[in-house]
Design a protein around this motif. Structure first.
Motif, PDB file in Angstrom:
ATOM      1  N   PRO A 144      35.656  12.457 -13.655  1.00  0.00           N
ATOM      2  CA  PRO A 144      36.150  11.134 -13.274  1.00  0.00           C
ATOM      3  C   PRO A 144      35.900  10.141 -14.411  1.00  0.00           C
TER       4      PRO A 144
ATOM      5  N   LYS B 158      43.094  12.660   0.337  1.00  0.00           N
ATOM      6  CA  LYS B 158      41.974  11.767   0.022  1.00  0.00           C
ATOM      7  C   LYS B 158      42.267  11.049  -1.286  1.00  0.00           C
ATOM      8  N   LYS B 159      42.497   9.734  -1.172  1.00  0.00           N
ATOM      9  CA  LYS B 159      42.856   8.954  -2.348  1.00  0.00           C
ATOM     10  C   LYS B 159      41.652   8.747  -3.268  1.00  0.00           C
ATOM     11  N   LEU B 160      41.975   8.561  -4.547  1.00  0.00           N
ATOM     12  CA  LEU B 160      40.943   8.242  -5.526  1.00  0.00           C
ATOM     13  C   LEU B 160      40.558   6.781  -5.436  1.00  0.00           C
ATOM     14  N   PRO B 161      39.309   6.437  -5.816  1.00  0.00           N
ATOM     15  CA  PRO B 161      38.962   5.020  -5.964  1.00  0.00           C
ATOM     16  C   PRO B 161      39.878   4.367  -7.002  1.00  0.00           C
ATOM     17  N   ALA B 162      40.101   3.080  -6.856  1.00  0.00           N
ATOM     18  CA  ALA B 162      41.080   2.379  -7.686  1.00  0.00           C
ATOM     19  C   ALA B 162      40.739   2.388  -9.173  1.00  0.00           C
ATOM     20  N   ASP B 163      39.467   2.610  -9.524  1.00  0.00           N
ATOM     21  CA  ASP B 163      39.070   2.539 -10.934  1.00  0.00           C
ATOM     22  C   ASP B 163      38.939   3.916 -11.581  1.00  0.00           C
ATOM     23  N   THR B 164      39.433   4.956 -10.940  1.00  0.00           N
ATOM     24  CA  THR B 164      39.142   6.318 -11.386  1.00  0.00           C
ATOM     25  C   THR B 164      40.380   7.074 -11.865  1.00  0.00           C
TER      26      THR B 164
ATOM     27  N   GLN C 156      36.393   6.172 -15.909  1.00  0.00           N
ATOM     28  CA  GLN C 156      36.556   4.811 -15.413  1.00  0.00           C
ATOM     29  C   GLN C 156      37.177   3.933 -16.490  1.00  0.00           C
TER      30      GLN C 156
ATOM     31  N   ARG D 271      46.862   4.231 -14.391  1.00  0.00           N
ATOM     32  CA  ARG D 271      45.798   3.596 -13.608  1.00  0.00           C
ATOM     33  C   ARG D 271      45.768   2.086 -13.834  1.00  0.00           C
TER      34      ARG D 271
ATOM     35  N   PRO E 137      47.389   6.163  -8.908  1.00  0.00           N
ATOM     36  CA  PRO E 137      46.473   7.288  -9.110  1.00  0.00           C
ATOM     37  C   PRO E 137      46.973   8.127 -10.286  1.00  0.00           C
TER      38      PRO E 137
END
Length: 250
Positions: free
Chosen positions: A227, A149-155, A229, A113, A118
């Motif tokens: 999830p 469905k992509k993950l948020p960039a910080d997850t 961060q 990450r 991802p």
């Protein structure tokens, strides 16, 4: 799609082989893993010595470093083709609650990450799992969902799978990290020269393990998906920290 797979149990770990075999059915895979067990290596990166990489008979790359080293090397220059996603595991033993701070499995995903990919960490709640195929199928289904469905960039997804046959899994649950009691005391012993040595004691028993936690989900045969961060800042405390610091005099 090109999947990079790593772990912290070493390149010969059965969980790694099971994960690689399953994901190879749906994507191109490359395996870069430590040359030995590096459990609890956390996010350590080797800076005081060079790293050696060997291409092993099973087709995996073996690195004489940490899980973080493995992913860092793979993404930043070892491979001719940069991967699209990182999977770490399947780990022998759970990585829930406080475990994630020490886990090499989670650290490998964290490094992915950090480098913009991802990332998913997979673990099973048994020291010698008998149902790696269950976690391997979970990985395949999560991979397919990530394509849609992509993950948020910080997850980062921290996934813990009950060690039961697939048909006994009751589904997926989005969970938060639970918490353990304080770790057990160190274990004192003597070496062959009668010098005092210490072994780190076992982790504490679960403390915060109610409904909604990763501990609770796995105990009830659900796949726990938490999830995580990368930003460790406690944003809720920033406002009160300012006045607190105003009272500090240099």
């Amino acid at each position: 799609m090109h999947i990079l797979i790593s772990n912290d149990d070493g390149y010969l770990a059965p969980g790694l082989a099971s994960l690689a075999a399953s994901l190879a059915k749906v994507a191109k895979v490359t395996i870069v893993a430590p040359d030995r067990n590096r459990s609890a290596a956390s996010n350590s990166l080797t800076l005081d010595m060079p790293l050696r990489v060997r291409h092993m008979e099973n087709g995996f790359y073996s690195v004489d470093g940490t899980p973080t080293d493995c992913v860092h090397l793979a993404v930043t220059g070892l491979l001719d083709e940069e991967p699209d996603i990182v999977f770490s595991g399947i780990n022998n033993g759970e990585n829930m609650g406080d475990d994630v701070l020490y886990s090499g499995t989670v650290a490998a995903a964290t490094e992915g990450r950090f480098l913009g990919l991802p990332s998913v960490a997979l673990s099973m709640n048994a020291s010698e799992p008998k149902n790696f195929s269950t976690a391997a199928e979970v990985a395949v289904q999560l991979y397919k969902q990530l394509l849609n469905k992509k993950l948020p960039a910080d997850t980062i997804l921290n996934v813990n799978v009950p060690d039961v046959p697939l048909e006994q899994i009751r589904g997926f649950k989005a969970t938060r990290l639970g918490q353990r009691h304080r770790a057990e005391p160190v274990i004192e012993a003597r070496d062959p020269r009668n010098k005092k040595i210490f072994w780190v004691g076992p982790p504490g028993e679960t403390q915060d393990a109610g409904e909604g936690t990763d501990f609770h989900a796995v105990e009830h045969n659900f796949v726990s998906v938490t999830p995580l961060q990368i930003d460790l800042t406690n944003h809720q405390r920033l406002a009160e920290l300012g006045p607190w610091l105003d009272e500090v005099v240099l």
